[in-house]
Design a protein around this motif. Sequence first.
Motif, mmCIF file in Angstrom:
data_model
loop_
_atom_site.group_PDB
_atom_site.id
_atom_site.type_symbol
_atom_site.label_atom_id
_atom_site.label_comp_id
_atom_site.label_asym_id
_atom_site.label_seq_id
_atom_site.Cartn_x
_atom_site.Cartn_y
_atom_site.Cartn_z
ATOM 1 N N LYS A 40 -11.595 10.975 17.494
ATOM 2 C CA LYS A 40 -11.702 10.016 18.594
ATOM 3 C C LYS A 40 -12.134 8.655 18.063
ATOM 4 C CE LYS A 40 -13.987 9.293 23.051
ATOM 5 N NZ LYS A 40 -14.984 9.820 24.018
ATOM 6 N N TYR A 41 -13.115 8.677 17.146
ATOM 7 C CA TYR A 41 -13.566 7.462 16.474
ATOM 8 C C TYR A 41 -13.269 7.630 14.977
ATOM 9 C CZ TYR A 41 -16.186 7.165 20.844
ATOM 10 O OH TYR A 41 -16.544 7.149 22.166
ATOM 11 N N TYR A 104 -20.002 2.845 18.042
ATOM 12 C CA TYR A 104 -19.424 3.969 18.787
ATOM 13 C C TYR A 104 -20.495 4.885 19.394
ATOM 14 C CZ TYR A 104 -15.369 2.433 16.109
ATOM 15 O OH TYR A 104 -14.365 1.676 15.557
ATOM 16 N N SER A 110 -12.688 0.772 23.941
ATOM 17 C CA SER A 110 -11.359 0.976 24.509
ATOM 18 C C SER A 110 -10.477 1.785 23.553
ATOM 19 C CB SER A 110 -10.714 -0.382 24.779
ATOM 20 O OG SER A 110 -9.323 -0.259 24.922
ATOM 21 N N GLU A 111 -9.778 2.778 24.080
ATOM 22 C CA GLU A 111 -8.870 3.595 23.259
ATOM 23 C C GLU A 111 -7.737 2.736 22.700
ATOM 24 O OE1 GLU A 111 -6.059 7.591 23.620
ATOM 25 O OE2 GLU A 111 -7.459 7.094 25.235
ATOM 26 N N ASP A 112 -7.278 1.761 23.484
ATOM 27 C CA ASP A 112 -6.204 0.869 23.026
ATOM 28 C C ASP A 112 -6.635 0.070 21.801
ATOM 29 O OD1 ASP A 112 -4.581 1.731 25.058
ATOM 30 O OD2 ASP A 112 -5.077 0.075 26.411
ATOM 31 N N ILE A 115 -6.453 2.409 18.816
ATOM 32 C CA ILE A 115 -5.056 2.677 18.442
ATOM 33 C C ILE A 115 -4.462 1.476 17.700
ATOM 34 C CG2 ILE A 115 -2.729 2.983 19.379
ATOM 35 C CD1 ILE A 115 -4.034 4.691 21.610
#
Length: 520
Positions: A40-41, A104, A110-112, A115
Amino acid sequence: SSELESLILEITLIKKYDPKYNILLRDDKSYPYIELTNEKYPTLKIVRNVKRKKNKNHLYGPYPNVNAARKTVNMINRIYPLRKCDKLKKDLCLYYHIHECLGYCKKQISEDEIIKMKKEIISFLKGDAEIITKRLEEEMQKASEAMNYEKALELKNMLDDIKITLNKQKIDLNKNYNFDLINYYKDKNYLSIEIFFIRDGLLFGRHNDIIQTITEPEEEVIEYLIKFYEKTSIAPKELYIPEELDEELIRNYFNMKVIKPQKGKLKNLVDLARENAKEQLSAQEEMLKKDDELRLNAIKELEELLNLPKVSRMESFDNSHLFGTFYVGGMVVFEDFLPLKDEYRKFKITSEVKDDLSAMKEVLYRRYYKVLMENLQQPDLIVMDGGKTQIKAAKEIISSLNLNIPIIGLVKDNKHRTSQIMNDKFEILTIEKSSNLFLFLTRIQDEVHRYAITYHRNIKSKGALSSLLDVIPGIGEQRKKDLLRRFGSLKRMKEATKEELLEILPEEVANNLLTYLKEI
């Protein structure tokens, strides 16, 4: 039908049965990869043994030059605020405050954004430096405007490194090939082997090795390839090779596509690898020849000095101990003044031994009793780390086994520096301290000393209970397992009573363990 096919069968059987005493073909060293995790991170780090990885992270490599891999990882970690810790902390750390982490552990990210960051990093690791270059130029401009000239210079140097690296990598292939390529060049007894790693049409890395050989170069190169890819953990899907190598043999062993390009850019690249191999050999040949000449002259001088027909294999011994007890011994082996590290041996010495001389006698007896019983190769010379006392002890043991092996001692002065050579007749041999022979002999002495004391240092630095127990006389694999199962930690073992230890160990061994635990 050949030595090479025999070698391939041997490696296959070793991988299948994992024999305890094979060292050469079970080498656990491997080349590093850069790994971008799919967590996730995400984190970016250097990894080895990628076969053991169960998750599908992004892997880039192998990097024959570990410094280049580390430099790349450090640079990306400075530019992108990836997670730096192995596990999320309870509070924000220094990396957050210097803008190298997004925090974190406390912040909502934000996930964006993650990515986008991953895409840019992956793009760079595949050879597209445009995005990172632009980012660095912007940061450099900001630092310059803020009159932070030291940071601006640092960023400029990073930009220069990237540009130089990518210019060296460019290969005009017109498409994103992914393969390894090998070629070689032989001159007299030296073989130079060159491997190119092509990833996405770029020269991702290269590896060169120069070895001495007396066999046919084609077989030597294939044998080298087998051992090389055992270390890299991941073999490529395609391998480009020169015309002379056995295409079918390589294909069957590695189960990969093997290509011998006959013309065009790929054939030119194979030829370029050969030119690189030749250039590398030419650059180092004089140094290699000089080193060989020095060693051979030193061996000849030693043979004349000792009046011996041949001196090639030399074995040397040293002891180390913890707190005046728990002795261990080390043996190193040199052939023509080159170390044979696969034949080095360690000895755990019985608890009754309380001094260096007794420890040395035990090690020598065990070593040469085994040489007799198993018909092992005897050395041409035993090199003792000491003078008359050490030589006398060695002679006593060698004579008791009815062996006839010459012995010399390296005598130290009152500053604990080697100053003289003594033979087994207790005669001082005249030798210049500046001579190559003296330097080669002291190299053996330094190596055996390093090897013996490293045994204890490794045990102490690892701090592992199972490793610490290895030095206790009377504790083998089964007793070690029983102690670990019962107590589980060094702290609990130190707190145990003698009666509790006696439930697992004989009284003498329990006493040894208690004495040892008090000292650490």
